[in-house]
Design an enzyme around this catalytic site. Sequence first.
Site: not given
Length: 176
Positions: A99, A103, A105, A165
């Site tokens: 991951e 955050d 979850g 990104r």
Amino acid sequence: MSKNLVHLISQTEIVSTTKRLALKIDRDYQDRPLVLVGILKGSFVFLADLVRKLNIPLENIEFMRLSSYGSSMMSSGRAKITMSPPAEAIAGKDIILVEDIVDTGITTDTAIQYIQNFQPASVRLCALLDKPSRRQVPVQIDYLGFTVEDLFIVGYGIDFDQKYRQLPDIYYLEEE
């Protein structure tokens, strides 16, 4: 509403941490074939760098795609699987889910539960970033890079509405 980028973690720190995580994985899986499952799109840069630092043989690299944000800065509270690895790539195998950031979850837990449906030999989680202050669903991170505050993170594969990104460092977005 415009946003400012505030530098948080340098490329040098990321490289060092990725190397540390790879060494731990190498030790834990030195005699076991391993399958890495990257969560798209955010983990692709981290996964690529992690793979290049591993010395153990990998049996396979797979991908999953889940979404809980859309174009918002707030999670929708639900994760939807939009792409998944084939069952035969997971069944009976040692799996590390990779991951970018854990955050709430919700997304991570959804991915773990999905993978567990296929009876892997084991499932562990490797996350570059953890934001525990936002956790809604408990998630155990076996290989963790950095813990961050409740900030909206971008860069190094992590986006906001498909932007940022390409940044080599990690930043957070600050509203003006």
